[in-house]
Design an enzyme around this catalytic site. Structure first.
Site, PDB file in Angstrom:
ATOM      1  N   HIS A   1       0.864  -1.170   0.000  1.00 22.61           N
ATOM      2  CA  HIS A   1       0.000   0.000   0.000  1.00 22.61           C
ATOM      3  C   HIS A   1       0.899   1.217   0.000  1.00 22.61           C
ATOM      4  CE1 HIS A   1      -3.692   2.290   0.942  1.00 22.61           C
ATOM      5  NE2 HIS A   1      -2.805   3.132   1.417  1.00 22.61           N
ATOM      6  N   CYS A   2       0.779   2.057  -1.021  1.00 26.42           N
ATOM      7  CA  CYS A   2       1.679   3.188  -1.141  1.00 26.42           C
ATOM      8  C   CYS A   2       0.976   4.474  -0.739  1.00 26.42           C
ATOM      9  CB  CYS A   2       2.174   3.297  -2.582  1.00 26.42           C
ATOM     10  SG  CYS A   2       3.405   4.598  -2.810  1.00 26.42           S
ATOM     11  N   PRO A   3       1.356   5.104   0.379  1.00 29.56           N
ATOM     12  CA  PRO A   3       0.683   6.350   0.764  1.00 29.56           C
ATOM     13  C   PRO A   3       1.004   7.512  -0.185  1.00 29.56           C
ATOM     14  CG  PRO A   3       2.428   5.805   2.325  1.00 29.56           C
ATOM     15  CD  PRO A   3       2.350   4.680   1.367  1.00 29.56           C
TER      16      PRO A   3
END
Lengths: 378, 158
Positions: A167-169
């Protein structure tokens, strides 16, 4: 029997469980926390704006007019890849409908047999053999499915994602099967853009200093200092990330598998998904088929509000309330029931299930109109 | 074709659903989309084995065609990349074309083979490509089993 039928068009994205945000009537799908994504946009757009304002006029005249043109093309490509990664469905697996969940539960109970009271039941795992390698499929208690190989549940988005990478913020979304190549191209093109701007910043400062002196140059183009700072810090992180993902692609692994050490250490060389050939692995990940979304976010669900006398069972009257759009305040266990009650309420009303179960490519408008017309004729 | 469609409509007008059978994915060849050709025991007296196996094999071949990594997929990928994937806003991908074919195939199979036997196939894309769902309806010929599902209880269209 008098009945007033008011049909309201509700799209499927409004009833999807999970903690995603949807925009543009379901066309855009992102995670809830978008703050860091706005920062990414600001940094990229801001730095490029400074570059075009301060460096480009000088360089176009004194060096080559192609420099700003190439920078502009690169900037457009970076933004396109970023928006594509952020706004698309990463490969979310929809949760099991009640019948499927019950069927799986029955299979699990049959496989486990009788567990003596007081003992914990064995973990829900299914073993499959992929290319002569035993892979364990885990059961997801939230989605009530056995996760396909390489899928993982993202706790931030509360969805199972196929070929889950991470999950890439910075991008405001999960990176999975459907958007991994856009993510990789984003990091690659951003590395190139950062190197490009950094290089030409230095060239510009050197050239101008030769004529006017170093301090004068900085006074004339104050933006250069900011750009160099941003580029310097970005370089290390983004170039490093690109290198890391290039390594992962050549081995056909995901970040998730790498972190968990699934195919390293004593399992090294046993990755069943790898073609054992770097070129083939790269081609599969980057040039493979573009998988469609199985979510059908913009499909139509029919919500009917009916005023009918007496003999209606209770579930029908609860349909008259406004559809609950899950948000932060919806209790977690209510969300699957919202989704399943929407499905259940849709099916007894329809006379032509084909009108409802259109594939994602069929035009939803015509099917909704025909089903509305059929309801009126009833 | 009108009579076969009439059968399908009859099925939908009186939804006396008995049960649903789910054919799971076959992961023996990796993550490509394939369904198991193992015949579910619940359908023993409803349909011939060969018919269902044929349907599943044809479906598998369609999915294999969609996910094939070869010249055409490379060309599509490189062309799309060169246009920053903007071309996908106007062009349909090969996978989407095959999905259309699959939904047409399932519709046709339902009309010709499954509806006359009181069964209904659901397109796997509507179940997240996880399962091939077969809805089993009451066999009007035997008139025996009562519906166990609560789906029909809400229907007022009688």
């Amino acid at each position: 029997m008098s009945a007033v039928m008011i049909t309201r068009k509700v799209r499927k994205w409004e009833k999807l469980p999970g903690k995603n945000t949807f925009c543009c009537d379901g066309r855009v799908m992102m995670a809830r926390q978008k703050g860091v994504f706005y920062l990414t946009l600001f940094l990229i757009a801001g730095t490029c704006a400074l570059f075009f304002a301060f460096e480009c006029p000088y360089l176009a005249v004194h060096l080559c007019p192609a420099i700003p043109v190439f920078a502009a093309l690169l900037f457009v490509f970076v933004m396109a890849m970023l928006l594509r990664t952020s706004f698309s469905d990463p490969g979310v697996l929809p949760r099991a409908l009640p019948e499927e969940a019950t069927f799986i539960e029955m299979e699990i109970e049959a496989a486990n047999g009788n567990v003596p009271a007081g003992q914990r039941p064995p973990p829900r795992i299914r073993n499959v053999q992929i290319n002569n390698q035993i892979v364990k499929l885990k059961y997801c208690y939230t989605c009530k499915i056995f996760r396909p190989p390489r899928a993982s549940h993202c706790s931030i988005c509360d969805n199972c994602v196929d070929r889950f990478d991470h999950h890439c913020p910075w991008v405001g979304n999960c990176v999975g099967k459907r958007n991994y190549r856009y993510f990789y191209l984003f990091t690659l093109s951003l590395s190139l853009l950062t190197i490009y701007i950094f290089t030409f910043d230095i060239v510009h400062v050197v050239m101008r200093s030769m004529n006017g002196g170093f301090l004068n140059t900085l006074k004339e183009t104050p933006g250069t200092v900011l750009e160099v700072l941003v580029c310097f810090f970005t370089l290390w992180s983004v170039v490093g990330l690109t290198g890391f993902h290039t390594y992962l692609i050549s081995l056909n692994q995901t970040t998730n598998e790498d972190i968990k050490g699934s195919w390293s250490g004593k399992n090294r060389g046993q990755n069943p998904y790898s073609h054992k050939n770097i070129i083939k692995n790269c081609c599969e990940v980057l040039c493979g088929p573009t998988y469609p979304s199985v979510l059908d976010r913009r499909g139509l669900l029919q919500e009917d509000s009916t005023l009918v006398s007496s003999s209606n069972p209770v579930p029908q009257t609860t349909k008259t309330t406004a559809p609950l759009i899950p948000n932060e305040h919806t209790p977690d266990d209510a969300k699957p029931s919202i989704a399943s009650s929407a499905e259940k309420s849709a099916s007894p009303k329809e006379e032509h299930p084909a009108a409802m179960k259109f594939p994602p490519l069929a035009s939803p408008e015509t099917d909704a109109e025909t089903s509305i017309a059929k309801e009126r004729a009833h | 074709m009108a009579t076969e469609f009439h059968n399908l409509q009859e099925l939908r007008h009186s939804p006396s659903l008995v049960t649903k059978v789910f054919i799971q994915r076959d992961y023996s060849e990796g993550t490509v989309c394939r369904f198991q050709t193992k015949f579910p025991s619940e359908l023993d007296n409803r349909i011939e084995r060969t018919l269902l196996e044929e349907t599943v094999k044809t479906l598998n071949s369609y999915y294999a065609e969609a996910e094939k990594i070869g010249g055409q997929s490379y060309l599509e990928g490189c062309l799309a990349c060169a246009t920053a994937y903007i071309i996908f806003l106007c062009m349909e991908t090969r996978y989407e074309k095959v999905l259309r074919k699959i939904s047409g195939f399932i519709q046709e199979q339902n009309e010709k083979i499954y509806a006359p036997r009181g069964l209904l196939l659901t397109d796997p894309i509507e179940r997240g490509m996880r399962v091939l769902e077969i809805s089993v309806f009451e066999d009007r010929g035997s008139g025996g089993s009562s519906p166990s599902s609560t789906m029909s209880s809400g229907s007022s269209a009688r």
